[in-house]
Write an enzyme that holds these catalytic residues in place. Structure first.
Site, PDB file in Angstrom:
ATOM      1  N   GLY D 148       0.820  -1.200   0.000  1.00  0.00           N
ATOM      2  CA  GLY D 148       0.000   0.000   0.000  1.00  0.00           C
ATOM      3  C   GLY D 148       0.854   1.249   0.000  1.00  0.00           C
ATOM      4  N   CYS D 149       0.236   2.360  -0.315  1.00  0.00           N
ATOM      5  CA  CYS D 149       0.969   3.617  -0.420  1.00  0.00           C
ATOM      6  C   CYS D 149       1.489   4.067   0.948  1.00  0.00           C
ATOM      7  CB  CYS D 149       0.091   4.690  -1.059  1.00  0.00           C
ATOM      8  SG  CYS D 149      -1.566   4.819  -0.355  1.00  0.00           S
TER       9      CYS D 149
END
Lengths: 345, 345, 345, 345
Positions: D148-149
């Site tokens: 994920g970011c």
């Protein structure tokens, strides 16, 4: 006076509430939203926490008329056309912010709005509420069709030179730019942050429903049958409209002469401010306020006049002008409740 | 080939570096900044950390010519006029991104730029680098005056219809909108965040130095003496220019016919993309790229053509077109190093 | 009462004028700007055209005291320290918006502000104007050191839990985010549009001059010697501050319990609004208003409290709180002139 | 190698296409969108006009596997969990950008994602693709769960100090800020322009599905069972994530010492750049690129370390890291196709 607001969860309604809250003779009455009836207002708009505590109610003509003295319709086009006649029939003052009752011709309405027009009778009853131009008619009106945002900025910018018979109405080009709040709170890809931020787009070329509205006003006031070229652009900002209008002059005039003419035209109208030659208003200079600021430039090489006209689309372009019209209808000073300073920066 | 960049701490230089870095036949050579000479590049621009590690150097013609094969001048107007002749005299290829060598007339230059013009000799030597239009002249040029951002978008948008003799060049109105990076990195109240954000302003009406540049190109290409009305607006975004141009057609034409004409005009020019009727490009659709995207609309009521033309002001409006010109001068495919996809969103 | 405003061309002064204009008992008196003396106000700020028509004047203590009843200093740190004592000595009420008189210790001042401190005598005379906490002291004060923007949001967010002795003051971390208007109208690369737009940056880690101010308040109110970790970030927006504060609880508490405690703490303070559990305020929800909105969350896994506290930096963080303090000093209702609804959207 | 992209009309897919287009060994293969199958790509994304001309196709495992060499799933959580296993079973290399296969525990998945977990077998098969940390595992993997970011920025920022055993993992607080593109192209009031512009909001406190992902990585790498406090904020910008992380040091260390440690940790990792003491990266400094830039500050008063870590959420936080992982899986230089300079300004 208690003011009912219908269409209670849109940006128009929110702005009406912000302004009515500061108005000495108006107070927020019923706030109607069929989709959110029963809910507390501040659930949709937490910024109103501890300020507007009442629940949203559903549309009930009898109660509305009984509990309020004036009704503002901040409903979309197609909804106002159904609600307004019922209210008008009951004799309560109605100010409709939608486009439903602005055009006198059912035909024109259906051509541009693409759905069926309101009944002829109510189109006739409605007074077009461009406050600075139709003050007399508004004073005695019971039902106001509040002007659109683009038409307000465009008409106030163009009428002084056109009514002075100094411009060729066949050469009018209006390049319009708007912030995104004009599109309302409804979800759409064209209001999606990542699509709009750091972006500029043109839309609805030759197809915007404000075209016939502007043409109607300009034709009415000049006696010509005016056809305009009108382009709308979406600017990455929330509030503000700028109209850059172009028209050929029919006589050689200097920018200063045109400025004098505009200043004279608006000398009794406190919400229109004309900038001196060489200065042009920006949208932020009217943000949150009911002002329409105008800048003018004559290009001596082409004898063409360029007009810059800016408003806050939610105030002078919607809720503010609606209050201004309520002031006129009630013989209050036109500035009542509308005298706050633009929020800058 | 080693490419020197002069004016190394401005946005134009930074964009040249970004693009040259991806170019297969060019590499970043000397980067000149008199004010920051000796400093490391990434002190001014930390995003270049570990990418461009060389120190900035001061302007030294001999060394520049010895160590580089081509020079890009990303210096302001008034500075290029002094540096370019020295370099041109040494025989090195020069591409100047400033406005100094774009106008052929010293008179015009001094009228609009308000300082003294470069020497006539160099004004004559410089080839105006509007890549799609002057490809042949650029191919054999040693000294390029790279076009301005507004003139690029405006000329590419207007020339197809004008050269087809289907529009009345006396009726041209150009409503131009630009992001703020066009004003450079120099500090000014008109680039101050709190003044620009959530704001839209018109500026320099009838006084912008790009007016004579556009008029020169349009006059050259049509054989008429073209005078335009030109208004510039500052939009709250960093990159992007949109030109909305208006011109009266001299024959009845449909939008589709005009679209065909534009598609044909640009069929061998990969960086110009014409949208189908009813669609208009937004600035973000060309962001970071060398494209110029065009949308067209004929209003059958007025027979007026509206042209929407968008570019990234730092790419097709400056550094990208400079590289494109370098490609043409060197007989490389015009797309070399410029084929990246616009950054969206 | 006539209110003089010194530092007349900064954003703080502009906001004071916007608010005083709506205040029933205050009117704009002398507006002082040494650099712009003699100029008309609306030249610097065209949004005030036809609203504030008086010229700017230069600083003249005798005249100021004679023609005004209260003075607001919206001057930068280092300037207030010189002007305020003169005014205080004359017996006129003074509210200083700069940081010059907030710290009691000359030493601390010089460590963090990096220039010489005001005289001890005036540091002692000044009452720290955090309205909700020091209402009693403000009531009898003649000289107010108006709190900083970050300290206002941070202190109002942290004090309820700290004063209840339910949190470990050694674990306080404050992650602060501000819009760009906080940096004022002075030109700087860190307020340059193209550098700030579509960007987020941290700055002055461990070096911000608001650190000792927050520590002084929290220490005073808890009796501990509080040392905080404080990080400031610049957010691409004009107005608004958000404080996200973290502190370890010393007892197991639910979010609801903490909410009750905060609601009770602020029950007589109309400008602080506590959101219900699960809801958090955004900066736009207080834009243009004097509110401080607070959201709370206890993570049961770590027993750490997260506090979200938002204000408009130019209102509750500067001009609004100054007016609030003037209200308290004059025994007016604390809401006087400050009861407008936040501007949303 | 032909790369299929599934979820073809989201921002993740668009960014994959932008990057693959510049990759020397990858080309865009099938682009799958069940909802838009048959449509031309540039109808949804006009910026791809004349660049990506193929029509979107629907999901057909047999054809996908036959016509492509690697598959990128840019589908939402809950969709990947169904598609990925089919593809993995066919033996084609799969890189999934959703959150579906990042958590090893089905229980954790269902607690945080609120829908049913993928099958255990595939959770086990998936290699967590945090490129800098798991290079060895990725090299031999056939199925990648792309991080994920927020977890990418947080883990890269925290791991060097945690793995050096110099910080107390019980004191980790992560204050995260993201641009709006992270929420995708789906319509929602929290991505509505007028709600987000000139606004800053905190969301999902203690409830964000990236919490268990970060805790899993930090626990794996430290051997502790790490519990974090994690707050996410929505910033009015399109791209960019900044993590401001706080952790107590277990020894007295200077900022310079910590900087050295980080530089050493990442010396063979070109995409991580550590700023010198006193400098902090801003999100724009990595915009459009695969860099993760880190700034560090030790407050000697509290012996707490503050870590600033920034990425472009769509590149290093999604599509870029996916390409980086494809490079590693194929034994190409990790920079292949990812070496463009951040777009600044």
């Amino acid at each position: 006076m208690r003011a009912a607001i219908i269409g209670g969860t849109g940006y128009g309604a929110i702005e009406l509430i912000r302004l009515i809250n500061k108005h000495p003779y108006l107070e927020v009455g019923s706030v109607v939203s069929n989709s959110q009836a029963g809910n507390n207002f501040s659930e949709s708009y937490p910024h109103l926490t501890k300020i507007i505590n009442q629940p949203l109610v559903s549309f009930d003509v009898e109660r509305l008329v009984k509990e309020n003295d004036i009704v503002f319709l901040a409903t979309p086009s197609g909804v106002s056309s159904k609600m307004a006649p019922e209210l008008v029939d009951k004799g309560i003052k109605v100010i409709d912010l939608s486009g439903d009752f602005r055009l006198r011709s059912q035909n024109e309405y259906e051509t541009w709005y693409k759905h069926s027009a309101p009944e002829e009778e109510y189109l006739t009853k409605a007074v077009y509420g461009l406050s600075e131009i139709y003050e007399k008619e508004i004073k005695s009106a019971a039902f106001i069709a509040n002007p659109g945002c683009y038409p307000t900025a465009a008409s106030l910018g163009l009428l002084p030179i056109l009514k002075a018979n100094l411009a060729d109405s066949k050469t009018i080009i209006i390049d319009a730019k708007s912030g995104v709040s004009g599109a309302g709170r409804g979800l759409s890809l064209t209001s999606h942050y990542a699509e709009i931020n750091e972006n500029l787009k043109a839309y609805k070329l030759g197809a915007h429903q404000h075209i016939p509205e502007i043409e109607q006003v300009l034709s009415d006031e000049t006696g010509d049958s005016v056809t305009i070229t009108f382009t709308t652009h979406l600017v990455p900002m929330t509030r503000g409209i700028m109209i850059t209008a172009y028209v050929n002059l029919t006589e050689k005039l200097s920018t200063n002469t045109v400025n004098d003419l505009y200043n004279k035209f608006y000398e009794n109208h406190p919400f229109v401010r004309v900038r001196p030659a060489g200065a042009y208003p920006s949208t932020k200079e009217v943000s949150g306020s009911n002002y329409c600021d105008i800048g003018l430039h004559v290009d001596p090489r082409t004898n063409r006049l360029t007009i810059i006209s800016v408003i806050d689309n939610l105030v002078k372009g919607a809720a503010g002008q609606a209050i201004q019209n309520a002031n006129i209808m009630n013989d209050w000073d036109v500035r009542t409740g509308l005298d706050s300073i633009p929020m800058y920066p």
